[in-house]
Motif scaffolding. Structure first.
Motif, mmCIF file in Angstrom:
data_model
loop_
_atom_site.group_PDB
_atom_site.id
_atom_site.type_symbol
_atom_site.label_atom_id
_atom_site.label_comp_id
_atom_site.label_asym_id
_atom_site.label_seq_id
_atom_site.Cartn_x
_atom_site.Cartn_y
_atom_site.Cartn_z
ATOM 1 N N SER A 113 18.918 -2.601 32.551
ATOM 2 C CA SER A 113 18.067 -1.815 33.436
ATOM 3 C C SER A 113 16.637 -2.330 33.446
ATOM 4 N N ALA A 114 16.197 -2.888 32.303
ATOM 5 C CA ALA A 114 14.792 -3.302 32.202
ATOM 6 C C ALA A 114 14.513 -4.559 33.019
ATOM 7 N N ALA A 115 15.534 -5.406 33.233
ATOM 8 C CA ALA A 115 15.279 -6.699 33.873
ATOM 9 C C ALA A 115 14.726 -6.585 35.298
ATOM 10 N N PRO A 116 15.391 -5.832 36.203
ATOM 11 C CA PRO A 116 14.821 -5.781 37.561
ATOM 12 C C PRO A 116 13.469 -5.085 37.621
ATOM 13 N N ILE A 117 13.241 -4.091 36.751
ATOM 14 C CA ILE A 117 11.940 -3.416 36.767
ATOM 15 C C ILE A 117 10.847 -4.400 36.389
ATOM 16 N N GLY A 118 11.122 -5.175 35.325
ATOM 17 C CA GLY A 118 10.138 -6.153 34.883
ATOM 18 C C GLY A 118 9.879 -7.199 35.954
ATOM 19 N N ALA A 119 10.953 -7.655 36.605
ATOM 20 C CA ALA A 119 10.779 -8.660 37.650
ATOM 21 C C ALA A 119 9.950 -8.085 38.786
ATOM 22 N N ALA A 120 10.217 -6.824 39.147
ATOM 23 C CA ALA A 120 9.454 -6.201 40.237
ATOM 24 C C ALA A 120 7.982 -6.092 39.867
ATOM 25 N N LEU A 121 7.700 -5.707 38.623
ATOM 26 C CA LEU A 121 6.303 -5.567 38.203
ATOM 27 C C LEU A 121 5.603 -6.920 38.186
ATOM 28 N N THR A 122 6.328 -7.959 37.740
ATOM 29 C CA THR A 122 5.738 -9.297 37.754
ATOM 30 C C THR A 122 5.418 -9.710 39.181
ATOM 31 N N PHE A 123 6.333 -9.385 40.085
ATOM 32 C CA PHE A 123 6.120 -9.716 41.492
ATOM 33 C C PHE A 123 4.901 -8.972 42.031
ATOM 34 N N ILE A 124 4.790 -7.690 41.687
ATOM 35 C CA ILE A 124 3.632 -6.902 42.136
ATOM 36 C C ILE A 124 2.348 -7.523 41.594
ATOM 37 N N GLY A 147 7.392 -5.378 29.507
ATOM 38 C CA GLY A 147 8.764 -5.157 29.934
ATOM 39 C C GLY A 147 9.698 -6.245 29.457
ATOM 40 N N TYR A 148 9.188 -7.482 29.367
ATOM 41 C CA TYR A 148 10.043 -8.555 28.876
ATOM 42 C C TYR A 148 10.408 -8.311 27.419
ATOM 43 N N TYR A 149 9.424 -7.844 26.656
ATOM 44 C CA TYR A 149 9.710 -7.570 25.245
ATOM 45 C C TYR A 149 10.675 -6.398 25.101
ATOM 46 N N VAL A 150 10.507 -5.390 25.940
ATOM 47 C CA VAL A 150 11.462 -4.267 25.924
ATOM 48 C C VAL A 150 12.873 -4.798 26.158
#
Lengths: 250, 223
Positions: free
Chosen positions: A95-106, A70-73
């Motif tokens: 849009s990609a930033a919060p999704i990536g942060a959420a996945l990293t958190f998960i 997601g970071y690369y996206v």
């Protein structure tokens, strides 16, 4: 003429095209995730040493994969927006930033939950865990920068520059944390390696990874569509589509 | 080409010398926070020696972070930055000059003060050379990387906290290699490896950072 058409047409075209892809993609994502979860949680054999607790791998590993991807996206979308000034790319980046942060958190939380029964502690300063934490900080930085600019254009460019700088730094940070860890050799803890997995455990994981990729795409598209509607709210096509109810929001 | 570079360098160093607080504050900060460690932890020499490399490096990093915020701030407020961005001189070189001036007035004093603080934390003798050499290169990397963050946040009203948030993760490799070089030397190992990596980080950031900083400044000035 062409550029005008291209600039104006792109988000609209994406909005309409993605509306057609979404049902299919979400169907595939839900199907894959359901099969993967049922297979992984219910039918895959128990781990010889860890018992049932290893099953969190079916969430943990796909989330970690996508946290990094997601970071690369995000960074590549930022680069496209910066270089070719594509509106759509800027929206995808945001849009990609919060999704990536959420996945990293998960990934971090599931790792901690998994660590308790396996290692006896929630947190270990392991190389991979530490670099995941740094990745989380990088995401937070991009999100914070995005929201602190009042002008949309400046916000896009600034967070694109930051995510590109971060992308250049990710391998460096990863290598340095790795080196730091091997230097300290704090404990005898070793993460179980994926390739040594039994195929019966590995196949559901593969399904889950694919499912997570589709799920990521669905969420990214949904987020981007919202962003398109918001940023294009003054254009004719959005107002025509939303109808009179949308005008009160202006 | 070089005119802009030299003029900016001379101007920034001169400005700093006219306003000495700018040079003194990070150094005093470094001094005070290192003093807090024995007060909070222990005055025992053996335990201080154990943590000295890490403490010195973390505190130097924080001191550098504090000072980097002002790198473009006053120039932004009085309009000088606007003139730099629209001037015919290459922005890359002018940014590089500003960063070099920043290092001369913040990184270099920190480096020179570090051995004194090392002595107060009873850092073993083998640690001094890698500490100074590492800080000499490391503070330059910190200035270079911090400049990107400073340029991105200069136009924001509350840029300071945000700056530390976005720059801190990027500082981590410098911290890791810097403090471990000191630790290795104290433990009797060779420091060639971490020092070579530190040099590589310096060369790499020297190449990339002025470019990214110049881009970020253009964003901050014109959106």
């Amino acid at each position: 003429m062409w550029q005008w058409f291209h600039r104006l047409g792109s988000p609209r075209w994406f909005y309409q095209a993605s509306g057609k892809w979404l049902p299919w993609l979400s169907g595939v994502a839900v199907l894959l995730l359901m099969i993967g979860i049922a297979w992984g949680l219910g039918f895959a054999p128990q781990d010889a040493k860890q018992g049932n607790s290893f099953r969190i791998i079916y969430i943990h590993v796909p989330a970690s994969f996508l946290a990094l991807a997601g970071y690369y996206v995000m960074a590549l979308a930022g680069a496209v927006g910066l270089i070719w000034k594509m509106k759509l790319a800027d929206m995808v980046m945001k849009s990609a930033a919060p999704i990536g942060a959420a996945l990293t958190f998960i990934a971090l939380v599931t790792g901690a939950v998994w660590g308790k029964p396996t290692w006896g502690t929630y947190w270990v300063w392991d190389a991979r865990i530490t670099s995941m934490l740094v990745l989380f900080f990088l995401y937070l930085g991009v999100i914070a920068l995005q929201y602190s600019y009042s002008g949309q254009d400046a916000a896009n460019k600034a967070s694109a520059v930051l995510s590109l700088v971060g992308m250049v730094n990710i391998p460096i940070i990863y290598k340095s944390v790795d080196w730091w860890y091997t230097l300290h050799q704090p404990a005898t803890i070793k993460l179980t390696e994926a390739p040594s997995m039994h195929p019966d455990m590995f196949h559901p994981l593969l399904v889950m990874i694919l499912g997570f990729y589709c799920f990521y795409a669905v969420v990214l598209i949904l987020n981007t569509r919202t962003e398109i509607l918001y940023r294009e709210r003054r254009t004719r096509w959005v107002q025509d589509m939303v109808g009179p109810a949308g005008e009160s929001g202006q | 080409m070089g005119q802009g570079f030299l003029a900016i360098l001379r101007r920034d160093v001169l400005l700093a010398f006219r306003n000495r607080g700018e040079i003194a504050n990070p150094v005093i900060f470094f001094f005070i926070v290192v003093t807090l460690i024995p007060l909070g932890l222990t005055p025992e020499a053996s335990r201080l020696a154990e943590i000295a490399p890490g403490i010195l490096w973390v505190m130097a990093l924080l001191a550098s972070l504090l000072s980097v915020e002002g790198l473009f701030l006053s120039d932004y407020r009085d309009g000088t930055l606007e003139q730099l961005v629209i001037s015919p001189q290459p922005l890359y070189l002018m940014v590089l000059a500003k960063i070099l001036a920043h290092w001369l007035i913040s990184g270099l004093p920190l480096t020179l003060l570090a051995p004194v603080l090392g002595m107060m934390l009873s850092l073993p003798e083998a640690g001094y050379f890698p500490l100074v050499l590492g800080l000499l290169m490391g503070t330059a990397v910190l200035s270079l990387v911090g400049a990107i963050g400073a340029a991105l946040t200069v136009a924001l009203r509350k840029g300071g906290l945000l700056l530390s948030l976005i720059v801190m993760p990027l500082y981590m490799p410098v911290l890791i290699f810097g403090s471990s070089a000191v630790q290795r030397s104290v433990d009797g190992f060779s420091i060639e490896g971490p020092m070579a990596v530190m040099g590589a980080l310096l060369a790499f950031s020297l190449l990339i950072s002025p470019f990214a900083t110049a881009g970020a400044l253009r964003v901050s000035m014109h959106g």
